[in-house]
Design a protein around this motif. Structure first.
Motif, short mmCIF file in Angstrom:
data_model
loop_
_atom_site.label_atom_id
_atom_site.label_comp_id
_atom_site.label_asym_id
_atom_site.label_seq_id
_atom_site.Cartn_x
_atom_site.Cartn_y
_atom_site.Cartn_z
N ARG A 66 1.31 13.40 -8.44
CA ARG A 66 0.35 12.71 -7.58
C ARG A 66 0.96 12.23 -6.28
NH1 ARG A 66 -3.57 14.84 -8.15
NH2 ARG A 66 -4.74 13.24 -7.04
N GLY A 67 2.24 12.38 -6.09
CA GLY A 67 2.86 11.95 -4.83
C GLY A 67 3.60 10.63 -4.97
N GLN A 68 4.50 10.38 -4.01
CA GLN A 68 5.37 9.21 -4.12
C GLN A 68 4.60 7.90 -4.06
OE1 GLN A 68 8.17 8.32 -0.93
NE2 GLN A 68 9.81 8.19 -2.43
N GLY A 69 3.60 7.83 -3.18
CA GLY A 69 2.82 6.60 -3.07
C GLY A 69 2.15 6.26 -4.39
N ALA A 70 1.56 7.28 -5.01
CA ALA A 70 0.87 7.08 -6.28
C ALA A 70 1.85 6.64 -7.35
CB ALA A 70 0.17 8.36 -6.70
N ALA A 71 3.03 7.25 -7.37
CA ALA A 71 4.03 6.93 -8.39
C ALA A 71 4.54 5.51 -8.22
CB ALA A 71 5.18 7.93 -8.33
N LEU A 72 4.78 5.10 -6.99
CA LEU A 72 5.24 3.73 -6.76
C LEU A 72 4.18 2.73 -7.21
CD1 LEU A 72 7.07 3.81 -3.32
CD2 LEU A 72 8.05 3.49 -5.60
N ASP A 174 -1.66 8.69 -1.44
CA ASP A 174 -0.84 9.09 -2.58
C ASP A 174 0.50 9.68 -2.17
OD1 ASP A 174 -2.62 8.21 -4.40
OD2 ASP A 174 -3.55 10.14 -4.80
N ARG A 175 0.54 10.33 -1.02
CA ARG A 175 1.78 11.03 -0.66
C ARG A 175 2.67 10.14 0.20
NH1 ARG A 175 -1.77 16.11 -0.59
NH2 ARG A 175 -2.37 15.44 1.47
N ARG B 92 -12.32 11.62 -2.79
CA ARG B 92 -12.69 10.63 -3.80
C ARG B 92 -12.19 11.09 -5.17
NH1 ARG B 92 -17.59 10.32 -1.90
NH2 ARG B 92 -18.49 11.60 -3.53
N LEU B 93 -12.35 12.37 -5.42
CA LEU B 93 -11.92 12.93 -6.69
C LEU B 93 -10.41 12.79 -6.87
CD1 LEU B 93 -13.66 14.29 -8.82
CD2 LEU B 93 -12.86 16.48 -7.97
N GLU B 94 -9.65 13.08 -5.81
CA GLU B 94 -8.19 12.96 -5.87
C GLU B 94 -7.79 11.53 -6.21
OE1 GLU B 94 -5.44 14.92 -4.54
OE2 GLU B 94 -6.55 16.79 -4.33
N GLN B 95 -8.46 10.56 -5.57
CA GLN B 95 -8.13 9.17 -5.83
C GLN B 95 -8.46 8.80 -7.27
OE1 GLN B 95 -10.18 7.05 -2.69
NE2 GLN B 95 -8.46 7.28 -1.27
N GLN B 96 -9.55 9.35 -7.77
CA GLN B 96 -9.91 9.05 -9.15
C GLN B 96 -8.92 9.68 -10.12
OE1 GLN B 96 -13.90 10.52 -8.95
NE2 GLN B 96 -14.78 8.53 -8.50
N VAL B 101 -4.34 9.26 -13.98
CA VAL B 101 -2.95 9.61 -14.29
C VAL B 101 -2.12 8.34 -14.44
CG1 VAL B 101 -0.87 10.65 -13.31
CG2 VAL B 101 -3.02 11.90 -13.25
N ARG B 102 -2.39 7.36 -13.58
CA ARG B 102 -1.66 6.08 -13.63
C ARG B 102 -1.95 5.35 -14.93
NH1 ARG B 102 -2.95 3.74 -8.63
NH2 ARG B 102 -1.15 4.99 -8.04
N GLU B 103 -3.23 5.23 -15.26
CA GLU B 103 -3.59 4.50 -16.48
C GLU B 103 -3.02 5.19 -17.71
OE1 GLU B 103 -4.85 1.52 -16.71
OE2 GLU B 103 -4.88 1.45 -14.54
N LEU B 104 -3.04 6.51 -17.71
CA LEU B 104 -2.49 7.26 -18.84
C LEU B 104 -0.99 7.01 -18.98
CD1 LEU B 104 -3.12 9.33 -21.02
CD2 LEU B 104 -2.57 11.12 -19.40
N ALA B 105 -0.29 7.03 -17.84
CA ALA B 105 1.17 6.80 -17.87
C ALA B 105 1.48 5.42 -18.44
CB ALA B 105 1.74 6.95 -16.46
N ILE B 106 0.74 4.41 -17.98
CA ILE B 106 1.02 3.04 -18.42
C ILE B 106 0.60 2.87 -19.89
CG2 ILE B 106 0.40 0.62 -18.07
CD1 ILE B 106 0.20 1.24 -15.08
N ALA B 107 -0.54 3.43 -20.25
CA ALA B 107 -1.01 3.29 -21.63
C ALA B 107 -0.02 3.95 -22.60
CB ALA B 107 -2.39 3.92 -21.77
#
Lengths: 230, 132
Positions: A66-72, A174-175, B92-96, B101-107
């Motif tokens: 997802r890119g560095q911004g997203a990962a941080l 995200d990037r 919008r889809l990318e942000q969603q 992906v974030r919630e899955l990683a943390i969960a």
């Protein structure tokens, strides 16, 4: 710095395809007595996550890149849920030094400021390749214009954020443009900030892995689109 | 009136009615307005088919020579508008996706922290393929 204080400091590293470097970066941080190292493996197709975990880091894994911004942002969210008081962002390619961390963290820990940004150009430490220096000068000027913060460096990945600032942070680019977005949000928050001189090692590995100068065009595009459309 | 005109007008009117019928079903205001607009567009297409001279007249008033050119320019504009809307939707889809992906990683990290003896979840596609 007492160990109890260090336990509240989370070092967040976004890593994508950094298997050759990540283990030594994590080990150096742990050896320098920073016990909370969070590596966000940003969907790497190599052994980045496994290497980081074996070296002793807490590893989060993005199932998609997802890119560095997203990962941080993921690492920061995780650290906040674990009760972090200070969050340090650190690069995965070994270009930052753990020795710079006490100077970065102390002003936040003792409540002087909420944000400490690492700067390559305060105190003329380290040799920045001249082309990169020109690019960074332009980026710095742009950053002054868009955020209003007069920084001496731009897009330096080494920073310390207080829990308060980290909780307000919402990186949606995200990037790579997240680095500008972060500075914007610091300016917007009105929280006190400071720059601290840090050393950035332009090793062969870091230069090969890092962003080429032309990537700045894409970063600029991402940033402008992100600012306009939110 | 030629057979083509009759058929095409019928199709356009049908599309206009269909779009409006769908629009009336929608609860949200924004997509409904867009659909109403599309309905109008179909209606305009039907009108243009019924009276082809109207487009030529419009072209002359706008200083564009031929009626077909007006249609071409309008089509290009419509294409740009559609591309813009699609790229917005994509953003919008990318942000969603990132949030997921974030919630899955943390969960997953929290799940493995609470149950340290449990086997780690298989996230690598290679690991799955390696099975018999």
């Amino acid at each position: 710095m007492p160990s109890a204080a260090r336990a509240g400091v989370f070092v967040v590293i976004a890593a994508y395809r950094e298997a050759p470097a990540i283990a030594s970066v994590v080990r150096e941080l742990l050896a320098a007595d920073w016990p909370r190292v969070v590596v966000v493996d940003d969907g790497s197709d190599d052994a980045t996550g496994a290497e980081a975990a074996a070296a002793g880091a807490m590893v989060l894994r993005h199932v998609l890149n997802r890119g560095q911004g997203a990962a941080l942002q993921t690492g920061i969210a995780f650290a906040l849920r674990r009760g972090a008081r200070v969050i340090v962002t650190f690069d995965a390619d070994g270009q930052h030094r753990p020795e710079d961390l006490p100077g970065l963290v102390a002003p936040v820990l003792c409540g002087e400021v909420d944000v400490v940004l690492g700067s390559r150009f305060l105190g003329h430490e380290g040799a920045v390749p001249w082309r990169r220096r020109l690019l960074l000068r332009a980026a710095r000027q742009f950053q002054r214009w868009t955020s209003g913060l007069a920084l001496t460096d731009a897009h330096n990945g080494l920073r310390a954020l207080s829990e308060r600032m980290a909780a307000r942070l919402c990186l949606r680019m995200d990037r790579m443009a997240h680095a500008s977005e972060l500075v914007d949000q610091v300016a917007l928050s009105g929280l006190p900030w400071r720059e601290v001189s840090v050393h950035v090692a332009y090793t062969d590995y870091a230069r090969a892995k890092g962003q080429r100068g032309w990537a700045a065009v894409r970063v600029l595009r991402d940033y402008v689109v992100g600012r306009l459309l939110g | 009136m030629t057979t083509f005109q009759l058929v095409a007008i019928a199709v356009c009117l049908g599309m206009a009615l269909l779009t409006w019928a769908v629009a009336l079903q929608r609860q949200n205001v924004a997509p409904r307005q867009v659909l109403l607009l599309w309905g109008l567009l179909w209606l305009a297409a039907a009108a243009a088919l019924a009276v082809p001279d109207a487009i030529t007249y419009l072209a002359h008033r706008l200083g564009i020579g031929r009626g077909a050119d007006v249609l071409l320019y309008l089509a290009v504009l419509a294409g740009c508008a559609v591309a813009f809307r699609l790229s917005m939707a994509q953003r919008r889809l990318e942000q969603q996706v990132t949030v997921l992906v974030r919630e899955l990683a943390i969960a997953r990290s929290e799940a493995s922290a609470t149950a340290p003896t449990a086997a780690p979840p298989q996230t690598s596609p290679d690991a799955v393929e390696a099975g018999p």
